[in-house]
Design a protein around this motif. Structure first.
Motif, PDB file in Angstrom:
ATOM      1  N   ARG A  87      25.264  41.980  26.001  1.00  0.00           N
ATOM      2  CA  ARG A  87      25.789  40.562  25.684  1.00  0.00           C
ATOM      3  C   ARG A  87      26.910  40.370  26.690  1.00  0.00           C
ATOM      4  N   HIS A  88      27.810  41.312  27.106  1.00  0.00           N
ATOM      5  CA  HIS A  88      28.817  40.973  28.311  1.00  0.00           C
ATOM      6  C   HIS A  88      28.680  42.109  29.263  1.00  0.00           C
ATOM      7  N   VAL A  89      28.904  41.785  30.343  1.00  0.00           N
ATOM      8  CA  VAL A  89      28.933  42.802  31.631  1.00  0.00           C
ATOM      9  C   VAL A  89      30.366  42.590  32.052  1.00  0.00           C
ATOM     10  N   VAL A  90      31.063  43.888  32.256  1.00  0.00           N
ATOM     11  CA  VAL A  90      32.164  43.959  33.041  1.00  0.00           C
ATOM     12  C   VAL A  90      32.014  44.549  34.547  1.00  0.00           C
ATOM     13  N   LEU A  91      32.624  43.916  35.798  1.00  0.00           N
ATOM     14  CA  LEU A  91      32.428  44.356  36.965  1.00  0.00           C
ATOM     15  C   LEU A  91      33.893  45.091  37.031  1.00  0.00           C
ATOM     16  N   ALA A  92      33.628  46.144  36.921  1.00  0.00           N
ATOM     17  CA  ALA A  92      35.095  47.314  37.038  1.00  0.00           C
ATOM     18  C   ALA A  92      34.621  48.030  38.589  1.00  0.00           C
ATOM     19  N   THR A  93      34.610  47.177  39.514  1.00  0.00           N
ATOM     20  CA  THR A  93      33.982  47.727  40.928  1.00  0.00           C
ATOM     21  C   THR A  93      34.869  47.884  42.321  1.00  0.00           C
ATOM     22  N   GLY A  94      36.287  47.851  41.627  1.00  0.00           N
ATOM     23  CA  GLY A  94      37.086  48.143  42.810  1.00  0.00           C
ATOM     24  C   GLY A  94      37.413  47.089  44.091  1.00  0.00           C
ATOM     25  N   ARG A  95      37.923  47.723  44.799  1.00  0.00           N
ATOM     26  CA  ARG A  95      38.452  46.760  45.993  1.00  0.00           C
ATOM     27  C   ARG A  95      37.140  45.952  46.584  1.00  0.00           C
ATOM     28  N   ASP A  96      36.017  46.514  46.821  1.00  0.00           N
ATOM     29  CA  ASP A  96      34.866  45.834  47.382  1.00  0.00           C
ATOM     30  C   ASP A  96      34.072  45.199  46.379  1.00  0.00           C
ATOM     31  N   GLY A  97      34.335  45.213  45.019  1.00  0.00           N
ATOM     32  CA  GLY A  97      33.416  44.545  44.096  1.00  0.00           C
ATOM     33  C   GLY A  97      32.873  43.315  44.413  1.00  0.00           C
ATOM     34  N   LEU A  98      33.540  42.415  44.962  1.00  0.00           N
ATOM     35  CA  LEU A  98      32.901  41.161  45.247  1.00  0.00           C
ATOM     36  C   LEU A  98      32.502  40.949  46.688  1.00  0.00           C
ATOM     37  N   GLY A  99      32.275  42.144  47.435  1.00  0.00           N
ATOM     38  CA  GLY A  99      31.957  41.830  48.846  1.00  0.00           C
ATOM     39  C   GLY A  99      31.717  43.150  49.467  1.00  0.00           C
ATOM     40  N   GLY A 100      32.616  43.822  50.400  1.00  0.00           N
ATOM     41  CA  GLY A 100      32.448  44.959  51.063  1.00  0.00           C
ATOM     42  C   GLY A 100      33.436  44.952  52.136  1.00  0.00           C
ATOM     43  N   PRO A 101      33.406  46.074  52.781  1.00  0.00           N
ATOM     44  CA  PRO A 101      34.441  46.474  53.876  1.00  0.00           C
ATOM     45  C   PRO A 101      34.196  45.365  55.005  1.00  0.00           C
ATOM     46  N   PHE A 102      35.466  45.129  55.438  1.00  0.00           N
ATOM     47  CA  PHE A 102      35.663  43.961  56.417  1.00  0.00           C
ATOM     48  C   PHE A 102      35.319  44.591  57.756  1.00  0.00           C
ATOM     49  N   VAL A 103      34.570  44.325  58.699  1.00  0.00           N
ATOM     50  CA  VAL A 103      34.559  44.576  60.070  1.00  0.00           C
ATOM     51  C   VAL A 103      34.331  43.715  60.983  1.00  0.00           C
ATOM     52  N   PRO A 104      35.380  43.636  61.946  1.00  0.00           N
ATOM     53  CA  PRO A 104      35.060  42.335  62.875  1.00  0.00           C
ATOM     54  C   PRO A 104      33.775  42.372  63.672  1.00  0.00           C
ATOM     55  N   GLY A 105      33.360  41.082  64.080  1.00  0.00           N
ATOM     56  CA  GLY A 105      32.221  40.950  64.893  1.00  0.00           C
ATOM     57  C   GLY A 105      32.060  41.871  66.034  1.00  0.00           C
ATOM     58  N   ILE A 106      33.073  42.029  66.655  1.00  0.00           N
ATOM     59  CA  ILE A 106      33.005  42.822  67.824  1.00  0.00           C
ATOM     60  C   ILE A 106      32.248  44.206  67.814  1.00  0.00           C
ATOM     61  N   ALA A 107      32.034  44.684  66.630  1.00  0.00           N
ATOM     62  CA  ALA A 107      31.185  45.951  66.373  1.00  0.00           C
ATOM     63  C   ALA A 107      29.854  45.656  66.292  1.00  0.00           C
ATOM     64  N   GLU A 108      29.226  44.499  66.209  1.00  0.00           N
ATOM     65  CA  GLU A 108      28.008  43.994  65.861  1.00  0.00           C
ATOM     66  C   GLU A 108      26.890  44.475  66.786  1.00  0.00           C
ATOM     67  N   ASN A 109      27.388  44.716  68.030  1.00  0.00           N
ATOM     68  CA  ASN A 109      26.427  45.512  68.993  1.00  0.00           C
ATOM     69  C   ASN A 109      26.515  46.789  69.527  1.00  0.00           C
ATOM     70  N   ILE A 110      27.570  47.346  69.054  1.00  0.00           N
ATOM     71  CA  ILE A 110      27.901  48.911  69.100  1.00  0.00           C
ATOM     72  C   ILE A 110      26.981  49.780  68.124  1.00  0.00           C
ATOM     73  N   ASP A 111      26.409  50.658  68.750  1.00  0.00           N
ATOM     74  CA  ASP A 111      25.527  51.926  68.017  1.00  0.00           C
ATOM     75  C   ASP A 111      26.541  52.529  66.783  1.00  0.00           C
TER      76      ASP A 111
END
Length: 491
Positions: A183-207
């Motif tokens: 009937r109800h859902v509670v998102l107790a999912t912490g710092r990244d609960g509505l997204g995720g870790p932020f990594v700048p675009g400069i890492a896109e092409n790095i192994d």
């Protein structure tokens, strides 16, 4: 002096005291929500996703208010929920030891009571801040003594709306799948609960073998003798830098955009019950003004974390050094700043988290309907802030609101009890200080919704209740008693 006025000397005594406190307060309240079934399957009144601190105290509050038919789901094994013994790498918590946190106003449920029961009052006096592993032990004990209904190893892969106004949760556990109706859902999912870790675009092409985010599992032993870089100088960045150095990194370079490290924790400085209970009542422009200012000033890393890094002569801090380039050169990386270039073997991004609902597959069915602050509140001049603009606009019980009214009514049954709720409600969901107050606000809202929705059943129960208080033999009508006497006198 009564034993109740002294601190217990072991966990058995503390648990006995807690049981007595709960009994004296008549807690938890009796279960009162009418049971429901759909096609022979029991409906769960509330499903809490996340069994870390926020999920546990939310569960404790719901149980306290008599919502017994709820469950907490966490994908981690028991004892590994939340960040404390996974990607948190500080030696101690940053919060002062005396904060009551998830104790819900019960002295015997506080960290202090737990710590003194285990180690004695002298050890408490000597303690500076809580070791993070001991804090995790406390949360494990908290879950046990409150008998909270946690299921570990369960992933929620999708939350889906139902035509009957409830929610389907598609879950997986050890290769098996199941659907839970809630009937109800509670998102107790912490710092990244509505997204995720932020990594700048400069890492896109790095192994990927050359870099990690501070929220990742990192093999620090493999960094022994290596050249390690860290981008950022917040608390997590410092803790990861220190862990790498303690693991034997040959050189560590920390790159910071700012001219100097922030020194003052602004929001902590004005912490009070006024802020806890009053922030949600601020006009929107004032909520934005408070948080935009605090975020622009940034939170300094704890002094102990900085000293932990600066104690190593191979640690180098580069201020006013934004990253302008990142290249993979054979078996090494080359980081370029506005000042120089640095060869590295491994790079750690201490760049925080982002709010990005498209990054949460479990919310895909609802993402187009969730109202964000930018959908209804014009950004004040000079206060552009992507994190605030992308924050969810929440109702009084942390419930999501519709971007277009009427487009997804069941959205109000999903409650955002994680860090991105800060702009709507203040810091009640992501940190220790006011987590009980946040859980209380959440639980009261859920209770109100459940009762209102079941009003016909509760009214029927009111009408059907027929246990007499009076049996009819307690008193007699005075006139009826007098009639025989009056009749005799007339004769």
């Amino acid at each position: 002096m009564s034993d109740l006025s002294t601190h217990p000397h072991n966990l058995d005594a503390l648990e006995a005291r807690l049981r007595q406190d709960l009994a004296w307060l008549e807690l938890p309240a009796k279960a009162w929500v009418p049971a429901r079934e759909i096609d022979g399957q029991s409906v769960i009144d509330v499903v809490i996703i996340g069994g870390g601190m926020a999920g546990l105290v939310a569960s404790g509050m719901l149980k306290r208010f008599g919502v017994a038919n709820h469950v907490v789901l966490d994908k981690a094994p028991a004892g590994k929920e939340g960040p404390w013994v996974t990607f948190a790498r500080m030696r101690t918590l940053r919060s002062p030891k005396q904060l009551t946190g998830p104790a819900m106003g019960l002295p015997a449920l506080t960290f202090r009571a737990y710590y003194e029961a285990r180690f004695g009052s002298a050890a408490w006096v000597a303690l500076a801040r809580a070791p993070r592993e001991t804090w995790m032990d406390y949360l494990i004990w908290y879950r046990k003594v409150l008998e909270l209904p946690v299921r570990n190893g369960v992933s929620v892969d999708a939350i889906l709306p139902r035509d009957d106004g409830m929610l389907d949760l598609a879950c997986s556990e050890n290769g098996r799948t199941e659907t839970i109706i809630a009937r109800h859902v509670v998102l107790a999912t912490g710092r990244d609960g509505l997204g995720g870790p932020f990594v700048p675009g400069i890492a896109e092409n790095i192994d990927r073998r050359f870099w990690a985010h501070t929220a990742d599992a990192i093999d620090f032993a493999a960094l022994r003798g290596k050249r390690v870089g860290v981008i950022g100088a917040g608390a997590s960045a410092m803790d990861n830098a220190a862990t790498a150095l303690e693991a034997g990194a040959a050189r560590l370079d920390m790159f910071v955009r700012r001219k100097e490290l922030p020194r003052i924790n602004k929001f902590t400085g004005i912490g009070s019950q006024g802020v806890v209970h009053g922030f949600a009542g601020l006009p929107d422009e004032w909520k934005w003004r408070f948080l935009d200012y605090a975020m622009s000033q940034q939170t300094p890393p704890p002094r102990a974390s900085v000293l932990r890094v600066s104690a190593f002569e191979q640690a180098h801090l580069h201020l006013q050094s934004p990253i302008t380039g990142l290249q993979q050169d054979g078996d090494q990386l080359v980081v370029t700043t506005s000042k120089a270039s640095y060869p590295l073997d491994f790079l750690i991004f201490g760049t925080g988290f982002k709010i990005d609902l498209t990054n949460r597959p479990e919310l895909a069915a609802f993402e187009p309907h969730i109202r964000l602050w930018r959908d209804r509140f014009p950004t004040p001049a000079g206060m552009a802030n992507a994190e605030l603009e992308g924050s969810p606009d929440l109702g009084e019980a942390f419930d999501f609101l519709e971007r277009e009214p009427g487009s997804c009514p069941v959205l109000s049954k999903i409650h955002c009890f994680n860090f991105p709720a800060t702009l709507s409600h203040g810091k009640l969901t992501g940190d220790i200080p006011a987590i009980s107050e946040g859980a209380d606000r959440l639980a009261r809202g859920v209770v109100r919704s459940l009762f209102v929705e079941d009003r016909e059943k509760h009214f029927a129960n009111l009408q059907a209740f027929d246990t007499p208080e009076l049996l009819g033999d307690e008193w007699f009508d005075a006139e009826t008693e007098a009639l025989p006497e009056l009749s005799s006198e007339r004769t």
